[in-house]
Write a protein that holds these residues in place. Structure first.
Motif, short mmCIF file in Angstrom:
data_model
loop_
_atom_site.label_atom_id
_atom_site.label_comp_id
_atom_site.label_asym_id
_atom_site.label_seq_id
_atom_site.Cartn_x
_atom_site.Cartn_y
_atom_site.Cartn_z
N UNK A 255 0.82 -1.22 0.00
CA UNK A 255 0.00 0.00 0.00
C UNK A 255 0.85 1.27 0.00
N UNK A 256 1.99 1.23 0.70
CA UNK A 256 2.88 2.40 0.73
C UNK A 256 3.46 2.67 -0.66
N UNK A 257 3.85 1.60 -1.37
CA UNK A 257 4.42 1.76 -2.72
C UNK A 257 3.35 2.38 -3.63
N UNK A 258 2.12 1.83 -3.56
CA UNK A 258 1.03 2.35 -4.42
C UNK A 258 0.82 3.84 -4.17
N UNK A 259 0.81 4.20 -2.89
CA UNK A 259 0.55 5.60 -2.52
C UNK A 259 1.64 6.52 -3.07
N UNK A 260 2.90 6.12 -2.89
CA UNK A 260 4.01 6.97 -3.32
C UNK A 260 4.12 7.00 -4.85
N UNK A 261 3.82 5.87 -5.46
CA UNK A 261 3.82 5.77 -6.93
C UNK A 261 2.83 6.76 -7.52
N UNK A 262 1.59 6.71 -7.02
CA UNK A 262 0.55 7.60 -7.55
C UNK A 262 0.94 9.06 -7.31
N UNK A 269 0.44 9.42 -16.93
CA UNK A 269 0.50 7.95 -16.98
C UNK A 269 0.08 7.42 -18.33
N UNK A 270 0.65 6.27 -18.74
CA UNK A 270 0.15 5.65 -19.98
C UNK A 270 -1.24 5.07 -19.74
N UNK A 271 -1.93 4.79 -20.84
CA UNK A 271 -3.32 4.32 -20.73
C UNK A 271 -3.41 3.00 -19.99
N UNK A 272 -2.31 2.22 -19.99
CA UNK A 272 -2.37 0.91 -19.32
C UNK A 272 -2.51 1.05 -17.82
N UNK A 273 -2.22 2.24 -17.28
CA UNK A 273 -2.30 2.42 -15.83
C UNK A 273 -3.51 3.26 -15.46
N UNK A 274 -4.29 2.74 -14.52
CA UNK A 274 -5.39 3.53 -14.01
C UNK A 274 -5.20 3.68 -12.50
N UNK A 280 -2.92 -3.00 -9.97
CA UNK A 280 -1.81 -2.69 -10.88
C UNK A 280 -0.47 -3.07 -10.22
N UNK A 281 -0.32 -2.67 -8.96
CA UNK A 281 0.86 -3.10 -8.20
C UNK A 281 0.36 -4.14 -7.21
N UNK A 282 0.77 -5.40 -7.42
CA UNK A 282 0.09 -6.45 -6.65
C UNK A 282 1.06 -7.50 -6.12
#
Ligand code: ADP
Ligand code: ZN
Length: 327
Positions: A255-262, A269-274, A280-282
């Motif tokens: 969850x920390x990686x997702x938060x910092x990534x966003x 972002x490319x269309x592949x990422x929402x 997406x990060x799992x």
């Protein structure tokens, strides 16, 4: 004669060689494991002798294996036309450079062998049996003794004469925030040197498994891994990034990686990422078994290759269509 891949499982052996743990199994390419043993990765002579003893005993108990799949920590030479094929190249792990892995096991067991990097093995495991089933573009990352990644593009492993070395990508670093110089013997400021298990241990003088889950180590770790995700997203536009390896047992990290990534993407972002796609990060779908199950699948490929089954994605697809029509 038509061969229906995946209809029939083959009895094989698998090795996942990590920088810390060496796992050996016998089982089937559908991922079923019949016997397993894990021991410490020490020096090549002792470690391989333990692996050989395991397989000898397992074969006596359960019967001959048809092939062996090896997913080995790298860098490894996977180019079958190279004179160094099957060997470890200049390695960050002391005493392992130039070890002839395939030569040793071919001599010991005289079966077809398929040899890959550990993370390519894990990516194959996740694609066939785990969290990347049906996903044609993804990256598997391990954060353990080292950091490495296996890449799938258009349903195929990105795999030619060499494998990617994602862990050694250079990462922007703020010296005021982090004065640690990194622990990679080849580079300063590469991701592996800053964020692998040994890097955490050296920086905080305590191995990750003994650090409190609220320790400041994890925010910094997530920052570096989020930068990795940004670089992968911008360079490969994958549909998914899967994280495995010992350090990821810290469940607060994802969850920390997702938060910092966003936050650091700032909406570019490319269309592949929402940003609403929490998958997406799992994590892995196979727990800690991505690479070892990948090794069993690799073994099956070696067996089929030897037996004249030409494996490519088009044939595989055709076989699967035919297989679904056979009830
Ligand atoms: P290998 O690299 O042999 O495949 P691992 O993926 O388990 O093995 O990686 C070992 C590294 O992971 C070590 O540096 C260890 O300190 C770290 N590690 C193992 N378990 C944990 C944990 N629960 N939390 C944080 N770090 C861990
Ligand atoms: Zn490095």
């Amino acid at each position: 004669m038509t061969t229906y891949l995946h209809l029939k499982d083959t009895f094989v052996g698998g090795i996942e060689a990590g920088g810390t743990k060496f796992k050996c199994v016998i089982g089937y390419n559908n991922g079923d494991i019949i016997a397993a043993k894990t021991f410490q990765t020490t020096n090549p002579t002792d470690t391989f002798a333990q692996a050989k003893a395991f397989f000898k005993e397992a074969i006596e108990l359960f019967g001959e294996i048809n092939a062996l799949g090896i997913a080995h920590f790298g860098p490894v030479d996977i180019d079958t036309s190279s004179t160094n094929y099957g060997r470890i190249l200049a390695s960050t792990k002391k005493n392992w450079s130039d070890t002839d892995v395939v030569g040793y096991f071919a001599k010991a067991f005289n079966v077809p062998i398929s040899f890959q990097s550990d993370v390519n093995g894990a990516a194959i495991g996740e694609h066939n049996l785990g969290n990347a089933q049906g996903i044609d573009n993804f990256v598997y990352i391990t954060v353990g003794t080292g950091i490495g990644g296996g890449i799938f593009v258009n349903g195929e492993l990105l795999n030619h004469k060499s494998h990617a070395e994602i862990g050694h990508m250079m990462i922007p670093k703020d010296m005021a925030q982090d004065t640690f110089k990194g622990c990679c013997p080849f580079h300063t400021n590469c991701l592996e040197g800053l964020a692998s298990g040994p890097a955490i241990e050296k920086r905080w003088e305590t191995a990750g498994q003994y650090l409190n889950n609220k320790h400041q180590a994890w925010a910094l770790e997530a920052h570096y891994l989020a930068l990795l995700c940004i670089n992968l997203t911008y360079s490969l536009a994958p549909e998914k990034i899967i994280f495995g390896g010992g350090v990821m047992q810290q469940l607060q990290l994802l969850p920390l990686i997702r938060e910092k990534f966003t936050a650091m993407m700032k909406g570019y972002a490319p269309a592949s990422y929402s940003p609403t796609n929490e998958h997406y990060i799992s994590p892995t779908g196979l727990g800690e078994d991505s690479a070892i199950k990948g090794a069993l699948i690799l073994a099956k490929q070696a067996y089929d290759d030897q037996n004249g089954v030409f494996i490519n994605s088009a044939l595989k697809q055709a076989c699967q269509v035919q297989a679904s029509q056979v009830v």
